[in-house]
Design a protein around this motif. Structure first.
Motif, PDB file in Angstrom:
ATOM      1  N   ARG A 128     -30.417  18.391  -2.730  1.00 24.17           N
ATOM      2  CA  ARG A 128     -29.913  19.309  -3.767  1.00 24.17           C
ATOM      3  C   ARG A 128     -30.495  20.714  -3.560  1.00 24.17           C
ATOM      4  O   ARG A 128     -29.786  21.713  -3.739  1.00 24.17           O
ATOM      5  CB  ARG A 128     -30.306  18.810  -5.169  1.00 24.17           C
ATOM      6  CG  ARG A 128     -29.713  17.453  -5.520  1.00 24.17           C
ATOM      7  CD  ARG A 128     -28.250  17.547  -5.893  1.00 24.17           C
ATOM      8  NE  ARG A 128     -27.749  16.260  -6.271  1.00 24.17           N
ATOM      9  CZ  ARG A 128     -26.899  15.515  -5.557  1.00 24.17           C
ATOM     10  NH1 ARG A 128     -26.455  15.964  -4.396  1.00 24.17           N
ATOM     11  NH2 ARG A 128     -26.487  14.349  -5.987  1.00 24.17           N
ATOM     12  N   LEU A 161     -28.044  24.241  -2.721  1.00 24.48           N
ATOM     13  CA  LEU A 161     -27.940  25.481  -3.498  1.00 24.48           C
ATOM     14  C   LEU A 161     -27.765  26.688  -2.589  1.00 24.48           C
ATOM     15  O   LEU A 161     -27.276  27.726  -3.028  1.00 24.48           O
ATOM     16  CB  LEU A 161     -29.183  25.662  -4.382  1.00 24.48           C
ATOM     17  CG  LEU A 161     -29.308  24.696  -5.562  1.00 24.48           C
ATOM     18  CD1 LEU A 161     -30.602  24.937  -6.315  1.00 24.48           C
ATOM     19  CD2 LEU A 161     -28.120  24.825  -6.517  1.00 24.48           C
ATOM     20  N   GLU A 216     -32.735  22.482 -16.589  1.00 22.73           N
ATOM     21  CA  GLU A 216     -31.899  21.276 -16.399  1.00 22.73           C
ATOM     22  C   GLU A 216     -32.543  20.040 -17.021  1.00 22.73           C
ATOM     23  O   GLU A 216     -31.881  19.239 -17.688  1.00 22.73           O
ATOM     24  CB  GLU A 216     -31.667  21.045 -14.897  1.00 22.73           C
ATOM     25  CG  GLU A 216     -30.828  22.116 -14.220  1.00 22.73           C
ATOM     26  CD  GLU A 216     -31.608  23.369 -13.835  1.00 22.73           C
ATOM     27  OE1 GLU A 216     -30.987  24.299 -13.305  1.00 22.73           O
ATOM     28  OE2 GLU A 216     -32.850  23.421 -14.061  1.00 22.73           O
ATOM     29  N   TRP A 231     -33.379  17.107 -12.706  1.00 20.13           N
ATOM     30  CA  TRP A 231     -32.881  18.351 -12.114  1.00 20.13           C
ATOM     31  C   TRP A 231     -31.848  18.040 -11.031  1.00 20.13           C
ATOM     32  O   TRP A 231     -30.796  18.679 -10.967  1.00 20.13           O
ATOM     33  CB  TRP A 231     -34.062  19.143 -11.531  1.00 20.13           C
ATOM     34  CG  TRP A 231     -33.680  20.452 -10.932  1.00 20.13           C
ATOM     35  CD1 TRP A 231     -33.575  21.659 -11.573  1.00 20.13           C
ATOM     36  CD2 TRP A 231     -33.325  20.704  -9.557  1.00 20.13           C
ATOM     37  NE1 TRP A 231     -33.182  22.639 -10.687  1.00 20.13           N
ATOM     38  CE2 TRP A 231     -33.027  22.082  -9.442  1.00 20.13           C
ATOM     39  CE3 TRP A 231     -33.240  19.900  -8.418  1.00 20.13           C
ATOM     40  CZ2 TRP A 231     -32.655  22.666  -8.234  1.00 20.13           C
ATOM     41  CZ3 TRP A 231     -32.865  20.477  -7.214  1.00 20.13           C
ATOM     42  CH2 TRP A 231     -32.576  21.854  -7.129  1.00 20.13           C
ATOM     43  N   VAL A 287     -27.958  19.306 -11.001  1.00 19.49           N
ATOM     44  CA  VAL A 287     -27.432  20.153  -9.927  1.00 19.49           C
ATOM     45  C   VAL A 287     -26.288  19.445  -9.207  1.00 19.49           C
ATOM     46  O   VAL A 287     -25.269  20.050  -8.878  1.00 19.49           O
ATOM     47  CB  VAL A 287     -28.559  20.534  -8.934  1.00 19.49           C
ATOM     48  CG1 VAL A 287     -27.999  21.225  -7.697  1.00 19.49           C
ATOM     49  CG2 VAL A 287     -29.575  21.438  -9.617  1.00 19.49           C
TER      50      VAL A 287
END
Length: 206
Positions: free
Chosen positions: A21, A25, A138, A186, A190
């Motif tokens: 993840r 990003l 998050e 998190w 995401v």
């Protein structure tokens, strides 16, 4: 996935997707910043026994990590980068010595300009991931239903929930820390942003 999920295999899967993840990003320097925060900073802090502390340079890099992984607020970076080295050292020493009293430790750190409860939580999570999870938006959303309140009171509620979940998920074979729980939450959040069709959309609470 939220805190009500009690299947350790789902939590492990979410936690194991964390680095993927981070890469997904595609933010400048985030991979190296995350490596510093997760893998380099913790042993550096622990090597400074019996009075561990963080330096201004390390705090500045930690802030870059926090802002790059979350919302970019450049003024905060300016504030912490210009903090006095002696002040940062003595303040962080007091904070680390205050543990396991998380409330006192956060209060010690938030005297520093630019350091609120969320940044304080990131400092403490690097040193004591088994006590203090990072207060990410998050994970706050997943645990408390909102991520708009960055007060100490809200952080203590958040930390307590993640500590409880970590104990619940831990077994003789596997140990979960509150920081593991934060990273798992998190990662799921995401992932849901990247592939919204694969995630059932929960109604957001304000």
């Amino acid at each position: 996935m939220n805190l009500e999920c009690s299947d350790p295999s789902l939590w492990k899967e979410a936690l194991s997707s964390y680095s993927t993840r981070i890469q997904s990003l595609d933010k400048p320097n985030l991979i190296s910043l995350d490596h510093f925060y997760c893998n380099q900073l913790p042993p550096i802090l622990h090597q400074r026994n019996p009075n561990p502390y963080i330096t201004t340079t390390e705090l500045s890099t930690l802030m870059q990590w926090k802002l790059t992984r979350g919302k970019w607020r450049p003024r905060l970076l300016d504030f912490v980068s210009s903090l006095d080295e002696v002040l940062v050292k003595s303040t962080s020493q007091k904070a680390f010595q205050s543990l396991p009293d998380v409330s006192k430790a956060v209060s010690e750190l938030t005297v520093l300009k630019g350091v609120g409860p969320a940044t304080a939580s990131a400092i403490l999570a690097a040193y004591a991931p088994d006590l203090a999870p990072f207060m990410s938006d998050e994970a706050m959303e997943a645990a408390l239903g909102n991520s708009k309140d960055y007060s100490l009171k809200q952080y203590l509620l958040f930390a307590d929930k993640l500590q409880t979940k970590a104990k619940e998920l831990s077994s003789e074979d596997d140990t979960f820390t509150p920081s593991d729980v934060e990273r798992a939450l998190w990662s799921v959040a995401v992932g849901a942003k990247i592939n919204p069709s694969k995630t059932s959309k929960r109604k957001r609470k304000s």
